[in-house]
Design a protein around this motif. Structure first.
Motif, PDB file in Angstrom:
ATOM      1  N   ARG A  54       0.834  -1.210   0.000  1.00 42.45           N
ATOM      2  CA  ARG A  54       0.000   0.000   0.000  1.00 42.45           C
ATOM      3  C   ARG A  54       0.867   1.259   0.000  1.00 42.45           C
ATOM      4  NH1 ARG A  54      -0.141  -1.856   5.280  1.00 42.45           N
ATOM      5  NH2 ARG A  54       0.374  -0.273   6.823  1.00 42.45           N
ATOM      6  N   TYR A  55       2.052   1.182   0.591  1.00 38.89           N
ATOM      7  CA  TYR A  55       2.962   2.323   0.573  1.00 38.89           C
ATOM      8  C   TYR A  55       3.425   2.615  -0.852  1.00 38.89           C
ATOM      9  CZ  TYR A  55       3.699   2.638   5.660  1.00 38.89           C
ATOM     10  OH  TYR A  55       3.548   2.826   6.999  1.00 38.89           O
ATOM     11  N   GLY A  56       3.743   1.572  -1.602  1.00 38.10           N
ATOM     12  CA  GLY A  56       4.221   1.754  -2.967  1.00 38.10           C
ATOM     13  C   GLY A  56       3.203   2.458  -3.845  1.00 38.10           C
ATOM     14  N   ILE A  57       1.957   2.022  -3.792  1.00 41.15           N
ATOM     15  CA  ILE A  57       0.910   2.636  -4.613  1.00 41.15           C
ATOM     16  C   ILE A  57       0.590   4.037  -4.103  1.00 41.15           C
ATOM     17  CG2 ILE A  57      -1.457   2.405  -5.443  1.00 41.15           C
ATOM     18  CD1 ILE A  57       0.406   0.284  -6.600  1.00 41.15           C
ATOM     19  N   LEU A  58       0.491   4.194  -2.789  1.00 39.74           N
ATOM     20  CA  LEU A  58       0.163   5.500  -2.207  1.00 39.74           C
ATOM     21  C   LEU A  58       1.241   6.542  -2.531  1.00 39.74           C
ATOM     22  CD1 LEU A  58      -1.649   7.218  -0.293  1.00 39.74           C
ATOM     23  CD2 LEU A  58      -0.115   6.490   1.534  1.00 39.74           C
ATOM     24  N   TYR A  59       2.496   6.196  -2.311  1.00 39.63           N
ATOM     25  CA  TYR A  59       3.575   7.127  -2.621  1.00 39.63           C
ATOM     26  C   TYR A  59       3.682   7.375  -4.129  1.00 39.63           C
ATOM     27  CZ  TYR A  59       5.407   7.529   2.108  1.00 39.63           C
ATOM     28  OH  TYR A  59       5.569   7.825   3.433  1.00 39.63           O
ATOM     29  N   SER A  60       3.290   6.401  -4.946  1.00 39.52           N
ATOM     30  CA  SER A  60       3.273   6.621  -6.394  1.00 39.52           C
ATOM     31  C   SER A  60       2.258   7.690  -6.767  1.00 39.52           C
ATOM     32  CB  SER A  60       2.944   5.318  -7.127  1.00 39.52           C
ATOM     33  OG  SER A  60       3.970   4.376  -6.953  1.00 39.52           O
ATOM     34  N   PHE A  61       1.074   7.655  -6.137  1.00 39.45           N
ATOM     35  CA  PHE A  61       0.087   8.705  -6.374  1.00 39.45           C
ATOM     36  C   PHE A  61       0.618  10.066  -5.933  1.00 39.45           C
ATOM     37  CE2 PHE A  61      -3.417   5.528  -6.549  1.00 39.45           C
ATOM     38  CZ  PHE A  61      -4.022   5.993  -7.699  1.00 39.45           C
ATOM     39  N   VAL A  62       1.141  10.121  -4.717  1.00 42.99           N
ATOM     40  CA  VAL A  62       1.600  11.397  -4.155  1.00 42.99           C
ATOM     41  C   VAL A  62       2.721  11.991  -4.998  1.00 42.99           C
ATOM     42  CG1 VAL A  62       2.740  12.460  -2.166  1.00 42.99           C
ATOM     43  CG2 VAL A  62       0.849  10.856  -1.815  1.00 42.99           C
ATOM     44  N   PHE A  63       3.719  11.192  -5.309  1.00 42.21           N
ATOM     45  CA  PHE A  63       4.849  11.722  -6.059  1.00 42.21           C
ATOM     46  C   PHE A  63       4.525  11.897  -7.544  1.00 42.21           C
ATOM     47  CE2 PHE A  63       7.152  10.745  -2.211  1.00 42.21           C
ATOM     48  CZ  PHE A  63       8.010  11.836  -2.137  1.00 42.21           C
ATOM     49  N   GLY A  64       3.551  11.157  -8.064  1.00 42.06           N
ATOM     50  CA  GLY A  64       3.086  11.409  -9.425  1.00 42.06           C
ATOM     51  C   GLY A  64       2.453  12.785  -9.531  1.00 42.06           C
ATOM     52  N   LEU A  65       1.621  13.129  -8.540  1.00 40.73           N
ATOM     53  CA  LEU A  65       1.013  14.459  -8.514  1.00 40.73           C
ATOM     54  C   LEU A  65       2.082  15.531  -8.342  1.00 40.73           C
ATOM     55  CD1 LEU A  65      -1.457  16.325  -8.441  1.00 40.73           C
ATOM     56  CD2 LEU A  65      -1.565  15.914  -5.975  1.00 40.73           C
ATOM     57  N   LEU A  66       3.019  15.306  -7.424  1.00 38.40           N
ATOM     58  CA  LEU A  66       4.096  16.264  -7.203  1.00 38.40           C
ATOM     59  C   LEU A  66       4.936  16.444  -8.472  1.00 38.40           C
ATOM     60  CD1 LEU A  66       5.414  18.059  -5.046  1.00 38.40           C
ATOM     61  CD2 LEU A  66       6.873  16.123  -4.461  1.00 38.40           C
ATOM     62  N   PHE A  67       5.208  15.360  -9.157  1.00 37.57           N
ATOM     63  CA  PHE A  67       5.968  15.416 -10.401  1.00 37.57           C
ATOM     64  C   PHE A  67       5.233  16.257 -11.438  1.00 37.57           C
ATOM     65  CE2 PHE A  67       8.386  13.917 -13.994  1.00 37.57           C
ATOM     66  CZ  PHE A  67       9.606  13.573 -13.462  1.00 37.57           C
ATOM     67  N   ASP A  68       3.914  16.050 -11.552  1.00 34.58           N
ATOM     68  CA  ASP A  68       3.114  16.840 -12.491  1.00 34.58           C
ATOM     69  C   ASP A  68       3.121  18.316 -12.138  1.00 34.58           C
ATOM     70  OD1 ASP A  68       2.293  14.880 -14.290  1.00 34.58           O
ATOM     71  OD2 ASP A  68       0.529  14.350 -13.115  1.00 34.58           O
ATOM     72  N   VAL A  69       2.966  18.626 -10.861  1.00 36.11           N
ATOM     73  CA  VAL A  69       2.902  20.024 -10.433  1.00 36.11           C
ATOM     74  C   VAL A  69       4.228  20.731 -10.675  1.00 36.11           C
ATOM     75  CG1 VAL A  69       2.694  21.509  -8.394  1.00 36.11           C
ATOM     76  CG2 VAL A  69       1.042  19.671  -8.763  1.00 36.11           C
ATOM     77  N   LEU A  79       0.618  11.457 -12.490  1.00 31.91           N
ATOM     78  CA  LEU A  79      -0.315  11.032 -11.444  1.00 31.91           C
ATOM     79  C   LEU A  79      -0.982   9.725 -11.840  1.00 31.91           C
ATOM     80  CD1 LEU A  79      -2.008  11.635  -8.849  1.00 31.91           C
ATOM     81  CD2 LEU A  79      -3.578  12.870 -10.338  1.00 31.91           C
ATOM     82  N   PHE A  80      -1.225   9.544 -13.107  1.00 31.27           N
ATOM     83  CA  PHE A  80      -1.813   8.307 -13.622  1.00 31.27           C
ATOM     84  C   PHE A  80      -0.750   7.240 -13.871  1.00 31.27           C
ATOM     85  CE2 PHE A  80      -2.944   5.883 -17.505  1.00 31.27           C
ATOM     86  CZ  PHE A  80      -4.009   5.160 -16.998  1.00 31.27           C
ATOM     87  N   MET A  81       0.381   7.629 -14.455  1.00 33.91           N
ATOM     88  CA  MET A  81       1.374   6.646 -14.896  1.00 33.91           C
ATOM     89  C   MET A  81       2.177   6.023 -13.755  1.00 33.91           C
ATOM     90  SD  MET A  81       0.972   6.105 -18.066  1.00 33.91           S
ATOM     91  CE  MET A  81       2.386   5.041 -18.230  1.00 33.91           C
ATOM     92  N   PHE A  82       2.573   6.810 -12.746  1.00 35.18           N
ATOM     93  CA  PHE A  82       3.348   6.234 -11.641  1.00 35.18           C
ATOM     94  C   PHE A  82       2.596   5.091 -10.947  1.00 35.18           C
ATOM     95  CE2 PHE A  82       6.749   9.570 -10.245  1.00 35.18           C
ATOM     96  CZ  PHE A  82       7.301   9.535 -11.502  1.00 35.18           C
ATOM     97  N   PRO A  83       1.344   5.306 -10.498  1.00 34.98           N
ATOM     98  CA  PRO A  83       0.643   4.199  -9.841  1.00 34.98           C
ATOM     99  C   PRO A  83       0.310   3.055 -10.795  1.00 34.98           C
ATOM    100  CG  PRO A  83      -0.455   6.280  -9.377  1.00 34.98           C
ATOM    101  CD  PRO A  83       0.599   6.550 -10.384  1.00 34.98           C
ATOM    102  N   LEU A  84       0.034   3.378 -12.061  1.00 32.93           N
ATOM    103  CA  LEU A  84      -0.268   2.316 -13.021  1.00 32.93           C
ATOM    104  C   LEU A  84       0.933   1.398 -13.217  1.00 32.93           C
ATOM    105  CD1 LEU A  84      -2.216   1.052 -15.117  1.00 32.93           C
ATOM    106  CD2 LEU A  84      -1.199   2.603 -16.799  1.00 32.93           C
ATOM    107  N   VAL A  85       2.092   1.970 -13.399  1.00 28.67           N
ATOM    108  CA  VAL A  85       3.311   1.169 -13.574  1.00 28.67           C
ATOM    109  C   VAL A  85       3.589   0.368 -12.297  1.00 28.67           C
ATOM    110  CG1 VAL A  85       5.812   1.294 -13.899  1.00 28.67           C
ATOM    111  CG2 VAL A  85       4.301   2.632 -15.361  1.00 28.67           C
ATOM    112  N   ALA A  86       3.430   0.994 -11.136  1.00 27.80           N
ATOM    113  CA  ALA A  86       3.646   0.280  -9.871  1.00 27.80           C
ATOM    114  C   ALA A  86       2.670  -0.882  -9.741  1.00 27.80           C
ATOM    115  CB  ALA A  86       3.496   1.239  -8.693  1.00 27.80           C
ATOM    116  N   GLU A 115       8.078   5.437 -19.673  1.00 37.63           N
ATOM    117  CA  GLU A 115       8.501   6.278 -20.785  1.00 37.63           C
ATOM    118  C   GLU A 115       7.566   6.131 -21.983  1.00 37.63           C
ATOM    119  OE1 GLU A 115      10.974   8.599 -21.096  1.00 37.63           O
ATOM    120  OE2 GLU A 115      11.285   8.332 -18.954  1.00 37.63           O
ATOM    121  N   LEU A 116       7.185   4.897 -22.298  1.00 33.95           N
ATOM    122  CA  LEU A 116       6.267   4.677 -23.411  1.00 33.95           C
ATOM    123  C   LEU A 116       4.900   5.290 -23.136  1.00 33.95           C
ATOM    124  CD1 LEU A 116       7.166   0.993 -24.316  1.00 33.95           C
ATOM    125  CD2 LEU A 116       7.385   2.970 -25.819  1.00 33.95           C
ATOM    126  N   GLY A 117       4.400   5.125 -21.921  1.00 29.26           N
ATOM    127  CA  GLY A 117       3.096   5.676 -21.564  1.00 29.26           C
ATOM    128  C   GLY A 117       3.072   7.187 -21.616  1.00 29.26           C
TER     129      GLY A 117
END
Length: 171
Positions: A54-69, A79-86, A115-117
Motif C-alpha cells: 500500500r505504501y508503494g501505490i500510495l507514494y506513487s500517487f503522491v509523487f506522481g502528482l508532485l511530479f506533475d505540479v 499522477l496516472f502513470m506512476f501508480p499504473l506502472v507500480a 517512458e512509453l506511456g
C-alpha cells in the motif's frame, strides 16, 4: 523519526533527478540523446515489491502528482502513470520470483513502460511531434541504459532498506 526516513528518501530522489539533469554535461551521452533519470520511480517500484504494497501505490500517487505540479504543464499524466506502472509491476511480481535480479529487470521494464506511456499520452494530446522511431532511438534506449546503471547500483541498498522498513512496521 524512522517514519520520516522513507518520505525523505523519496523526496531526495525526486530532487536528485532535477539536480542530476542540471549538472550532467550535454555531450556526455551524445548531444542529441535525451536522457531522463528515473531515480524516483526506481525507488517507488522497489518499495512496491519489497516494502508494504500500500505504501508503494500510495507514494506513487503522491509523487506522481508532485511530479506533475513541479515538472509538467499537464496535471495527471504522471499522477496516472506512476501508480499504473507500480500496479502492473506488483501484479507481475505475484507470478515471478522476488529475487533481486528479477526485480531489477522488472524495474527496468517499469521504466520503459513509464517512458512509453508518457510519450503516448503526449503524442495523443499533440504535445510532442517526435515520431515513434525517433523516440525509441533518442529517448527510450538512452534512458533505459542510463537507468539500468542506476538500478544496478541502487538495487541492493534499496532492498535492504525496504526489508528493514517492513521489519520495523511488522507488516
Amino acid at each position: 523519526m524512522r517514519k520520516l526516513l522513507l518520505p525523505l528518501l523519496l523526496m531526495l530522489l525526486f530532487i536528485g533527478e532535477s539536480i542530476f539533469v542540471e549538472l550532467m554535461p550535454e555531450h556526455l551521452f551524445g548531444g542529441s540523446n535525451i536522457i531522463a533519470p528515473r531515480f524516483l520511480i526506481v525507488a517507488l517500484l522497489f518499495l512496491t515489491v519489497y516494502g508494504p504494497r500500500r505504501y508503494g501505490i500510495l507514494y506513487s500517487f503522491v509523487f506522481g502528482l508532485l511530479f506533475d505540479v513541479v515538472y509538467t504543464e499537464i496535471i495527471g499524466i504522471y499522477l496516472f502513470m506512476f501508480p499504473l506502472v507500480a500496479y502492473i509491476i506488483l501484479k507481475l511480481m505475484k507470478i515471478l520470483q522476488t529475487n533481486i535480479v528479477i526485480v531489477s529487470i522488472m524495474v527496468i521494464i517499469g521504466i520503459m513502460l513509464l517512458e512509453l506511456g508518457v510519450y503516448e499520452m503526449y503524442f495523443l494530446i499533440h504535445k510532442t511531434n517526435m515520431d515513434f522511431s525517433t523516440f525509441l532511438s533518442l529517448r527510450l534506449l538512452p534512458t533505459t541504459i542510463f537507468n539500468m546503471i542506476f538500478v544496478i547500483l541502487a538495487a541492493y541498498p534499496l532492498k535492504k532498506y525496504y526489508d528493514k522498513l517492513v521489519a520495523s512496521l511488522d507488516v
